[in-house]
Design a protein around this motif. Structure first.
Motif, short mmCIF file in Angstrom:
data_model
loop_
_atom_site.label_atom_id
_atom_site.label_comp_id
_atom_site.label_asym_id
_atom_site.label_seq_id
_atom_site.Cartn_x
_atom_site.Cartn_y
_atom_site.Cartn_z
N PHE A 2 0.83 -1.18 0.00
CA PHE A 2 0.00 0.00 0.00
C PHE A 2 0.87 1.24 0.00
CE2 PHE A 2 -2.56 -3.28 1.96
CZ PHE A 2 -3.74 -3.16 1.23
N SER A 3 0.44 2.27 -0.69
CA SER A 3 1.15 3.54 -0.66
C SER A 3 0.37 4.52 0.21
CB SER A 3 1.33 4.09 -2.07
OG SER A 3 0.06 4.32 -2.66
N THR A 4 1.04 5.55 0.64
CA THR A 4 0.41 6.57 1.47
C THR A 4 0.00 7.73 0.59
OG1 THR A 4 1.76 5.92 3.34
CG2 THR A 4 0.73 8.09 3.43
N ILE A 5 -1.29 8.00 0.53
CA ILE A 5 -1.80 9.14 -0.22
C ILE A 5 -1.75 10.34 0.72
CG2 ILE A 5 -3.77 10.08 -1.48
CD1 ILE A 5 -2.64 7.50 -2.69
N GLU A 6 -1.25 11.48 0.21
CA GLU A 6 -1.19 12.66 1.05
C GLU A 6 -1.57 13.90 0.27
OE1 GLU A 6 2.69 13.46 2.62
OE2 GLU A 6 3.52 13.91 0.66
N THR A 13 0.91 25.68 -3.75
CA THR A 13 -0.36 25.03 -4.08
C THR A 13 -0.49 23.81 -3.17
OG1 THR A 13 0.59 23.53 -5.74
CG2 THR A 13 -0.15 25.68 -6.52
N TYR A 14 -1.57 23.09 -3.33
CA TYR A 14 -1.70 21.80 -2.67
C TYR A 14 -1.36 20.73 -3.70
CZ TYR A 14 -4.07 24.08 1.17
OH TYR A 14 -4.35 24.88 2.24
N ARG A 15 -0.78 19.65 -3.23
CA ARG A 15 -0.42 18.55 -4.13
C ARG A 15 -0.94 17.24 -3.53
NH1 ARG A 15 5.61 17.47 -6.45
NH2 ARG A 15 5.14 15.58 -7.61
N LEU A 16 -1.71 16.51 -4.32
CA LEU A 16 -2.19 15.18 -3.94
C LEU A 16 -1.21 14.19 -4.56
CD1 LEU A 16 -4.48 13.51 -2.62
CD2 LEU A 16 -5.53 13.40 -4.88
N ALA A 17 -0.49 13.46 -3.71
CA ALA A 17 0.55 12.56 -4.19
C ALA A 17 0.49 11.25 -3.42
CB ALA A 17 1.92 13.22 -4.04
N GLY A 18 1.27 10.31 -3.88
CA GLY A 18 1.35 9.01 -3.22
C GLY A 18 0.75 7.90 -4.05
N VAL A 19 0.10 8.25 -5.16
CA VAL A 19 -0.44 7.26 -6.07
C VAL A 19 0.67 6.90 -7.05
CG1 VAL A 19 -2.23 6.81 -7.79
CG2 VAL A 19 -2.70 8.33 -5.87
N CYS A 21 2.91 6.59 -9.92
CA CYS A 21 3.11 7.20 -11.24
C CYS A 21 2.18 8.38 -11.53
CB CYS A 21 2.96 6.15 -12.34
SG CYS A 21 4.02 4.73 -12.11
N GLU A 22 1.62 9.00 -10.53
CA GLU A 22 0.78 10.16 -10.79
C GLU A 22 0.70 11.07 -9.58
OE1 GLU A 22 -3.78 9.64 -10.23
OE2 GLU A 22 -3.07 7.78 -11.14
N TYR A 23 0.32 12.29 -9.84
CA TYR A 23 0.00 13.27 -8.80
C TYR A 23 -0.84 14.34 -9.46
CZ TYR A 23 3.50 16.41 -10.80
OH TYR A 23 4.21 17.22 -11.64
N ASN A 24 -1.44 15.21 -8.68
CA ASN A 24 -2.10 16.38 -9.25
C ASN A 24 -2.00 17.54 -8.28
OD1 ASN A 24 -4.58 16.06 -7.60
ND2 ASN A 24 -4.86 14.28 -8.88
N THR A 25 -2.19 18.73 -8.81
CA THR A 25 -2.07 19.93 -7.98
C THR A 25 -3.40 20.68 -7.96
OG1 THR A 25 -1.25 21.21 -9.87
CG2 THR A 25 0.39 20.23 -8.41
N LEU A 26 -3.65 21.28 -6.81
CA LEU A 26 -4.86 22.06 -6.58
C LEU A 26 -4.40 23.46 -6.18
CD1 LEU A 26 -5.16 19.06 -5.15
CD2 LEU A 26 -7.39 19.95 -4.61
N PRO A 27 -4.78 24.49 -6.93
CA PRO A 27 -4.29 25.83 -6.59
C PRO A 27 -4.88 26.38 -5.29
CG PRO A 27 -5.85 25.92 -8.39
CD PRO A 27 -5.60 24.47 -8.12
N ASN A 28 -6.08 25.99 -4.95
CA ASN A 28 -6.68 26.46 -3.71
C ASN A 28 -7.81 25.52 -3.29
OD1 ASN A 28 -9.11 27.11 -5.09
ND2 ASN A 28 -8.28 29.08 -5.67
N ILE A 29 -8.14 25.60 -2.02
CA ILE A 29 -9.25 24.83 -1.49
C ILE A 29 -10.06 25.77 -0.61
CG2 ILE A 29 -9.95 22.92 0.00
CD1 ILE A 29 -7.37 21.51 -0.76
N ALA A 80 -11.43 8.66 -9.99
CA ALA A 80 -10.51 8.32 -8.89
C ALA A 80 -11.05 8.97 -7.63
CB ALA A 80 -9.11 8.85 -9.20
N THR A 81 -11.16 8.19 -6.56
CA THR A 81 -11.63 8.69 -5.27
C THR A 81 -10.68 8.24 -4.19
OG1 THR A 81 -13.93 8.58 -6.03
CG2 THR A 81 -13.57 8.71 -3.66
N TYR A 82 -10.30 9.19 -3.33
CA TYR A 82 -9.38 8.89 -2.23
C TYR A 82 -9.95 9.46 -0.95
CZ TYR A 82 -6.32 8.06 -6.15
OH TYR A 82 -5.80 7.58 -7.33
N THR A 83 -9.82 8.71 0.13
CA THR A 83 -10.24 9.15 1.45
C THR A 83 -8.99 9.33 2.30
OG1 THR A 83 -12.34 8.00 1.22
CG2 THR A 83 -11.67 8.63 3.44
N LEU A 84 -8.82 10.50 2.81
CA LEU A 84 -7.64 10.83 3.60
C LEU A 84 -8.04 11.05 5.05
CD1 LEU A 84 -6.34 13.51 1.12
CD2 LEU A 84 -5.56 11.18 1.26
#
Length: 84
Positions: A2-6, A13-19, A21-29, A80-84
């Motif tokens: 298992f990898s750790t999604i963070e 910005t915010y970055r969703l990583a841990g998947v 071979c992929e990541y994505n960025t969110l400029p604001n929440i 894609a859905t992730y629960t943190l």
């Protein structure tokens, strides 16, 4: 394995990583009064010659009764859905 999604701050910005071979960025929440948000983000995709950012809509929901955040987005018709 298992990898750790963070979700973490990354270069302003915010970055969703841990998947793998992929990541994505969110400029604001910005959470609404129900703990939900929707924001435009970027998803880097491999073009064969390098990477190009593809725009995506990222949606999230912070559970008001706990510290659980659910984030979802669609890339290439796959949700894609992730629960943190």
């Amino acid at each position: 394995m298992f990898s750790t999604i963070e979700l973490a701050l990354y270069q302003g910005t915010y970055r969703l990583a841990g998947v793998c071979c992929e990541y994505n960025t969110l400029p604001n929440i910005k959470l609404d009064n129900k703990g939900a948000f929707a924001t435009k983000g970027t998803y880097p995709t491999f073009t064969g010659a390098g990477f190009a950012d593809s725009p995506i809509l990222i949606q999230g929901q912070l559970a008001l009764s706990s510290a659980t955040l659910t984030i979802s987005y669609t890339v290439n018709a796959t949700l894609a859905t992730y629960t943190l």
